[in-house]
Design a protein around this motif. Sequence first.
Motif, mmCIF file in Angstrom:
data_model
loop_
_atom_site.group_PDB
_atom_site.id
_atom_site.type_symbol
_atom_site.label_atom_id
_atom_site.label_comp_id
_atom_site.label_asym_id
_atom_site.label_seq_id
_atom_site.Cartn_x
_atom_site.Cartn_y
_atom_site.Cartn_z
ATOM 1 N N LYS A 563 0.451 -1.236 0.551
ATOM 2 C CA LYS A 563 0.192 -0.257 0.021
ATOM 3 C C LYS A 563 0.597 1.590 0.230
ATOM 4 C CE LYS A 563 -3.972 -1.735 2.386
ATOM 5 N NZ LYS A 563 -5.107 -2.440 3.187
ATOM 6 N N ILE A 564 2.010 1.248 -0.922
ATOM 7 C CA ILE A 564 2.830 2.450 -0.845
ATOM 8 C C ILE A 564 2.199 3.110 -2.424
ATOM 9 C CG2 ILE A 564 4.633 3.595 -1.277
ATOM 10 C CD1 ILE A 564 6.390 1.300 -0.387
ATOM 11 N N GLU A 565 1.808 4.473 -1.331
ATOM 12 C CA GLU A 565 1.156 5.215 -2.695
ATOM 13 C C GLU A 565 1.789 5.929 -3.624
ATOM 14 O OE1 GLU A 565 -0.574 8.667 -1.040
ATOM 15 O OE2 GLU A 565 -1.492 7.504 0.783
ATOM 16 N N LYS A 566 3.337 6.117 -3.647
ATOM 17 C CA LYS A 566 3.964 6.085 -4.754
ATOM 18 C C LYS A 566 5.047 5.607 -4.663
ATOM 19 C CE LYS A 566 1.807 10.969 -5.161
ATOM 20 N NZ LYS A 566 2.253 12.241 -5.950
ATOM 21 N N PRO A 567 4.969 4.072 -5.231
ATOM 22 C CA PRO A 567 6.377 3.639 -5.311
ATOM 23 C C PRO A 567 7.135 3.644 -6.163
ATOM 24 C CG PRO A 567 4.833 2.350 -6.240
ATOM 25 C CD PRO A 567 3.743 3.480 -5.773
ATOM 26 N N VAL A 568 8.573 3.541 -5.756
ATOM 27 C CA VAL A 568 9.861 3.788 -6.429
ATOM 28 C C VAL A 568 10.339 2.417 -6.936
ATOM 29 C CG1 VAL A 568 11.614 4.186 -7.198
ATOM 30 C CG2 VAL A 568 10.051 6.280 -5.275
ATOM 31 N N ILE A 569 10.610 1.794 -7.774
ATOM 32 C CA ILE A 569 10.375 0.566 -8.147
ATOM 33 C C ILE A 569 12.355 0.474 -8.993
ATOM 34 C CG2 ILE A 569 9.913 -2.174 -8.912
ATOM 35 C CD1 ILE A 569 7.048 -1.170 -9.425
ATOM 36 N N LEU A 570 12.870 -0.265 -8.183
ATOM 37 C CA LEU A 570 14.814 -0.166 -9.244
ATOM 38 C C LEU A 570 14.282 -2.020 -9.080
ATOM 39 C CD1 LEU A 570 17.283 0.906 -8.652
ATOM 40 C CD2 LEU A 570 18.140 -0.582 -6.790
#
Length: 732
Positions: A563-570
């Motif tokens: 439920k992270i609203e604005k995820p940053v995916i590496l």
Amino acid sequence: METQRNTTNDLSGLTIRDIFFKYVRFLPVFLVSVALSLLAAYLYLRYTTPIYRATGTITFISDKSRSGDKFNEIFIANQTNDIEAEMEVLRSSSLMERVVTKAKLQTNYYAVGKIKSLNIYGSNPFELVINKIKDSSRYFSLNVDFLNQGEFRINNEKQVYKTGDTFENVYGVFKITKPENTIVGKEYNVSWTPARMLAPTYAGMIRVSPRVAGSMIHNISIDISNPALGIDIVNNLIDEYQIVNIEYRNKTTAQTLDFIGDRLKILEKDLDSVEGKLLSFRQQYDIIDMDVQSKNYFDIVSQADKQVNEERVSLKVIDLIEEYLSDKNNRYEKVPSSLGINNEVFQKLIGEYNLKVVERKTLIDGGAKLQNVAIKNLENQIEETRLDIFEALKNSRKLYQTIIDDVTVKGVSARSELKFLPQKTKELLEIEREKDIKQTLYKLLLQKREETAMSKASTIPNSKILSYAVANSSPIKPNRKGIQLLAFILGLGLPAMFIFFIEIINDKINTRYDIEKITDASILGEVGHSYSSSSMVVSKTNRSMVAEQFRIVRSNLQYVLNKIEKPVILVTSSFSGEGKSFVTSNLGGVMALAGKKTVILEFDIRKPKLISGLKLKVTNGITSFLVGKARPEELPIKVPGFDNLFVIGCGPVPPNPSELLLDSRVEELFSWLKNNFDAVVIDTAPVGMVSDAMTLGIFSDATLYIVRQGHTYKKQVALIDEFYRENKLPKI
């Protein structure tokens, strides 16, 4: 902790489904392999010479029931004790040589085919008559090519012969005969092998085995290409074995009879010699019956002593009578009776003497004077008679003395015989003992000769034939079903083993299981190979398998982001070429299709491929912003076909990318991106080669580590496990 994890990995295994899908991709290889194996099995069965088994049965006669009866012992002597020895006899080359010679197996006929030659024993359409063999110790073969039903050539020679013609070559003189109305083929091969050379071959093929373990019943079998030949070999072997057994026993019996006969002749001579010696001994010493003769000698001595005593008594009586007659006082007195002297003349003279003495006394008593003429006459007569009595006594004395001397001699002789009797008895006993020994031995040998003759007459084999050989109707070799099954198994097994071997030596990732057994990190999804020319395969209308797999990754990613609203995916990988940029582009695409404003960052500064893969025009990028030549809002480029998908390129490749990523403007960039986009997907350089991904990890909420089938090494997955356990990258 590490031990527990390794144990867990070891316990986990492939399921049937995993194995099936692991190998099902090689299905064409398996099909081709099975087809080739079955073809090879067909060719093998087609052109391999079939082997048949001919089996006969005999039982060995045991001697466990031997009784004490002499007659039974003679007959039971034909029985056997050592079964193993008899089995070796059956397998011996010498016995087989007799079989080959008896059954005339030296000559073999073969029908020559294009691929193989068949032994046609028992069904040969012609016969090779051997008139003369020049060297009977060597093997030879003749190729017979029939030009027609009546003409043929030998060993490809030009000379043409007709059936029935005699021909000669380097091997000998031969003739081929053919029964009428017999059809012959085109080519045959006739071989002749000496019995001593052929016997070991056939003997090595013989098998002797008990029908039931521990029983006396044994099977005699041979595995051979021609069943008729096998039957004849086994049957003749059984017959010859019994004949050899009888011959051996008869030979032993004959040797025994010869020995007994020779001994009997010697004993006969010895007995004649001993009997002659005994006869000579008896004749020399007048011996008839030693006991009787001994008794007689004792009787003679006793009688001699008795008679000598009696005769001496008579001599004493004579002395008394002479003394009585010589006494003047007794001149005209009656002489006593003869006192046991048995002499008629003497008895008569005594009687006359006493009568005249009585007459004289009567005359004197009657008053006659001594001068009386009658008395004088009587006195003269008495004197004459007295003188006659002296003469008679003298003669009797001589007679008695002669008798005494004779009897004494007999007694001495008898005593002499008795004296030497023990030595004679001993010598006689030795001679008789020698005779008895030889007679006993002679009788024993006579008995043994009769018993041996009975044994010879009753000689029977030490085995009994239970059944002559019969051959199987179907060959035992090759096993058609077994060969076909083996071919099928090999068709499946060989490629499976080859694939398994390749899998063993393969150090690259091929299945999901290869990853799971090395690391406990969660696998977010699997993406198949894309054959599209474009790196962006997802779209609003695309429902291909690869596109759907990216949608599955997007769904699974929600559980990781929590439920992270604005995820940053590496997004990173071990080394270049594992599909990192491809996954990044399509992951950004499926997130944009979900209604999230998404931006893709091309942070693989050293080898940027993302912009070129999307076929976009290169403009200012991340490096331009980091060096202060561009503002953040100038960087995003809208991806065609997507409403919410943007991409920020790498920009000019700097000489110091690692140091550039440490600039504080990177944090400023990510702050701006989070304020303006719903999701950020970072395409970084491979973590296994440079540290860029770890530098950017502080700005990420989750890490997608790309593993490519057939490219990523298993040892590189261990790097993932290290990052996972030590949290060097966020939420791998």
